[in-house]
Write an enzyme that holds these catalytic residues in place. Structure first.
Site, PDB file in Angstrom:
ATOM      1  N   TYR A  55       0.825  -1.217   0.000  1.00  0.00           N
ATOM      2  CA  TYR A  55       0.000   0.000   0.000  1.00  0.00           C
ATOM      3  C   TYR A  55       0.857   1.263   0.000  1.00  0.00           C
ATOM      4  CZ  TYR A  55      -3.976  -3.004   0.302  1.00  0.00           C
ATOM      5  OH  TYR A  55      -4.909  -3.954  -0.005  1.00  0.00           O
ATOM      6  N   GLN A  90     -15.710   2.646  -5.683  1.00  0.00           N
ATOM      7  CA  GLN A  90     -14.991   1.493  -5.126  1.00  0.00           C
ATOM      8  C   GLN A  90     -13.491   1.784  -5.119  1.00  0.00           C
ATOM      9  OE1 GLN A  90     -16.808  -2.426  -6.840  1.00  0.00           O
ATOM     10  NE2 GLN A  90     -17.187  -0.828  -8.327  1.00  0.00           N
ATOM     11  N   ASP A  93      -8.175   5.407  -4.763  1.00  0.00           N
ATOM     12  CA  ASP A  93      -7.378   6.582  -5.138  1.00  0.00           C
ATOM     13  C   ASP A  93      -8.172   7.849  -4.794  1.00  0.00           C
ATOM     14  OD1 ASP A  93      -9.026   7.567  -7.385  1.00  0.00           O
ATOM     15  OD2 ASP A  93      -8.352   5.785  -8.471  1.00  0.00           O
ATOM     16  N   HIS A 115     -14.758   1.320  -0.395  1.00  0.00           N
ATOM     17  CA  HIS A 115     -13.662   0.385  -0.118  1.00  0.00           C
ATOM     18  C   HIS A 115     -12.477   1.059   0.571  1.00  0.00           C
ATOM     19  CE1 HIS A 115     -15.167  -2.592  -3.464  1.00  0.00           C
ATOM     20  NE2 HIS A 115     -15.904  -2.610  -2.363  1.00  0.00           N
ATOM     21  N   CYS A 123      -6.726   2.984  13.164  1.00  0.00           N
ATOM     22  CA  CYS A 123      -6.127   2.323  14.316  1.00  0.00           C
ATOM     23  C   CYS A 123      -6.668   0.897  14.408  1.00  0.00           C
ATOM     24  CB  CYS A 123      -6.489   3.127  15.576  1.00  0.00           C
ATOM     25  SG  CYS A 123      -6.054   2.302  17.113  1.00  0.00           S
ATOM     26  N   GLY A 181     -17.206   2.029 -15.278  1.00  0.00           N
ATOM     27  CA  GLY A 181     -15.867   1.456 -15.147  1.00  0.00           C
ATOM     28  C   GLY A 181     -15.708   0.408 -14.075  1.00  0.00           C
ATOM     29  N   THR A 182     -16.706  -0.459 -13.954  1.00  0.00           N
ATOM     30  CA  THR A 182     -16.561  -1.559 -12.991  1.00  0.00           C
ATOM     31  C   THR A 182     -17.017  -2.861 -13.633  1.00  0.00           C
ATOM     32  OG1 THR A 182     -17.172  -2.396 -10.802  1.00  0.00           O
ATOM     33  CG2 THR A 182     -18.755  -0.919 -11.863  1.00  0.00           C
ATOM     34  N   ASN A 207     -19.094   1.562 -19.648  1.00  0.00           N
ATOM     35  CA  ASN A 207     -17.914   0.717 -19.389  1.00  0.00           C
ATOM     36  C   ASN A 207     -17.224   0.435 -20.721  1.00  0.00           C
ATOM     37  OD1 ASN A 207     -16.552  -0.575 -17.162  1.00  0.00           O
ATOM     38  ND2 ASN A 207     -17.026  -2.537 -18.120  1.00  0.00           N
TER      39      ASN A 207
HETATM   40  N1  APR Z   1     -12.970   3.166 -19.466  1.00  0.00           N
HETATM   41  C1  APR Z   1     -14.042   2.515 -18.975  1.00  0.00           C
HETATM   42  N2  APR Z   1     -13.969   1.282 -18.448  1.00  0.00           N
HETATM   43  C2  APR Z   1     -12.769   0.689 -18.414  1.00  0.00           C
HETATM   44  C3  APR Z   1     -11.594   1.312 -18.909  1.00  0.00           C
HETATM   45  C4  APR Z   1     -11.734   2.612 -19.457  1.00  0.00           C
HETATM   46  N3  APR Z   1     -10.706   3.274 -19.954  1.00  0.00           N
HETATM   47  N4  APR Z   1     -10.555   0.459 -18.734  1.00  0.00           N
HETATM   48  C5  APR Z   1     -11.044  -0.640 -18.170  1.00  0.00           C
HETATM   49  N5  APR Z   1     -12.381  -0.514 -17.982  1.00  0.00           N
HETATM   50  C6  APR Z   1     -13.317  -1.465 -17.389  1.00  0.00           C
HETATM   51  C7  APR Z   1     -12.942  -2.913 -17.627  1.00  0.00           C
HETATM   52  O1  APR Z   1     -13.479  -3.353 -18.862  1.00  0.00           O
HETATM   53  C8  APR Z   1     -13.583  -3.622 -16.433  1.00  0.00           C
HETATM   54  O2  APR Z   1     -14.927  -4.018 -16.742  1.00  0.00           O
HETATM   55  O3  APR Z   1     -13.282  -1.291 -15.995  1.00  0.00           O
HETATM   56  C9  APR Z   1     -13.622  -2.524 -15.372  1.00  0.00           C
HETATM   57  C10 APR Z   1     -12.620  -2.746 -14.238  1.00  0.00           C
HETATM   58  O4  APR Z   1     -12.971  -3.909 -13.552  1.00  0.00           O
HETATM   59  P1  APR Z   1     -12.106  -4.485 -12.338  1.00  0.00           P
HETATM   60  O5  APR Z   1     -10.667  -4.553 -12.732  1.00  0.00           O
HETATM   61  O6  APR Z   1     -12.774  -5.729 -11.893  1.00  0.00           O
HETATM   62  O7  APR Z   1     -12.207  -3.339 -11.223  1.00  0.00           O
HETATM   63  P2  APR Z   1     -13.416  -2.975 -10.266  1.00  0.00           P
HETATM   64  O8  APR Z   1     -14.730  -3.328 -10.871  1.00  0.00           O
HETATM   65  O9  APR Z   1     -13.211  -1.568  -9.830  1.00  0.00           O
HETATM   66  O10 APR Z   1     -13.132  -3.931  -9.039  1.00  0.00           O
HETATM   67  C11 APR Z   1     -13.990  -3.867  -7.926  1.00  0.00           C
HETATM   68  O11 APR Z   1     -12.570  -5.349  -6.777  1.00  0.00           O
HETATM   69  O12 APR Z   1     -10.698  -6.294  -5.832  1.00  0.00           O
HETATM   70  C12 APR Z   1     -11.600  -5.350  -5.764  1.00  0.00           C
HETATM   71  O13 APR Z   1     -11.637  -3.816  -4.065  1.00  0.00           O
HETATM   72  C13 APR Z   1     -11.265  -3.961  -5.413  1.00  0.00           C
HETATM   73  O14 APR Z   1     -12.623  -1.994  -5.671  1.00  0.00           O
HETATM   74  C14 APR Z   1     -12.144  -3.149  -6.326  1.00  0.00           C
HETATM   75  C15 APR Z   1     -13.238  -4.121  -6.678  1.00  0.00           C
END
Ligand code: APR
Length: 236
Positions: A55, A90, A93, A115, A123, A181-182, A207
């Site tokens: 981290y 989530q 940053d 998250h 603590c 973006g998830t 996404n």
């Molecule tokens: N624009 C839009 N979407 C994007 C881009 C972009 N430039 N680049 C990647 N992506 C999409 C990917 O296609 C994917 O579907 O963002 C998504 C990222 O997915 P993950 O890597 O699974 O991340 P996230 O969904 O934030 O993960 C959730 O998992 O491990 C944990 O705690 C961690 O908060 C995190 C959680």
């Protein structure tokens, strides 16, 4: 159709074009580590030096990245939105925080990091949270308890996400839910679209590609966040 109560969920995809790697991409954020070695309470108990170092490196990387056009478009939306707007991220940053600091939001706006946050620590005994701009040592003393140490303010696997009451209340009252973006791989965030649907909200996915729960959304717009988010925000 005019919307009043908006909930926006973001994931690592919104920060990808700022240079923060996503989690599940091949070159993902785990930096070659197994999740069980750096992102669980058991890992911290077993090897606090490894976990703090992981981290610490991620925290230092924040100095090298900037909010992008997608973060800025959401901040501009928050500055002009008349109703309630809850931005749930989530991401750990601070790119949303920085974008909003540059563009003060309207009174109905709030930003929640479900998250946790890289720039905070808590603590291990009292749970009290404080700002953490720099590195943490493996046994960093806590200012809040003589036997406590400080750990990253990050929700690890097996721990409860933060602010869930607040988030579920907002989802139950929203008329527009937007997921940005998830991948929809991690719960409870993956279930937010269903809660919003039950509330009768319009649901939209922005996404790069279809997420795991893509079919649950009324609308799906696929493309890079810096392109699709500004266009979508200006349509509201
Ligand atoms: N624009 C839009 N979407 C994007 C881009 C972009 N430039 N680049 C990647 N992506 C999409 C990917 O296609 C994917 O579907 O963002 C998504 C990222 O997915 P993950 O890597 O699974 O991340 P996230 O969904 O934030 O993960 C959730 O998992 O491990 C944990 O705690 C961690 O908060 C995190 C959680």
């Amino acid at each position: 159709m005019a919307h009043q109560n908006l909930v926006i969920l973001t994931g690592s995809g919104i920060s990808a074009e700022s240079g923060v790697p996503t989690f599940r991409a091949a070159d993902g954020l785990w930096m070659g580590h197994r999740v069980e070695d750096v992102a669980t309470p058991q890992a911290f108990a077993r090897d606090p030096a490894l976990v703090q170092d992981f981290y610490n490196r991620r925290r230092r990387q924040l100095a090298e990245v900037q909010p992008n056009a997608a973060h800025r478009a959401l901040a501009e939306l928050a500055a002009r939105w008349d109703g309630d707007l809850l931005l749930v991220t989530q991401n750990v940053d601070d790119l949303h925080d920085r974008a909003h600091a540059a563009n003060p939001a309207a009174p109905g706006f709030d930003l929640l990091h479900m998250h946790g946050e890289l720039l905070k620590a808590h603590c291990t005994i009292t749970g009290r949270v404080l700002d953490c701009p720099g590195d943490l040592a493996p046994d960093q003393p806590s200012p809040f308890h003589p036997r406590g140490t400080l750990r990253p303010h990050i929700v690890w696997f097996g721990e409860m996400p933060l602010h869930m009451d607040r988030i579920e209340r907002a989802l139950g009252a929203c008329d527009l839910f937007v997921s940005i973006g998830t991948s929809g791989a991690v719960w409870p965030a993956a279930g937010f679209v269903q809660l919003a649907r039950h509330a009768g909200a319009r649901t939209v996915e922005l996404n790069l590609e279809p997420s795991q729960g893509s079919r649950l959304f009324d609308e799906r717009i696929h493309g890079p966040a810096t392109e699709v988010v500004p266009v979508f925000c200006s349509s509201l």
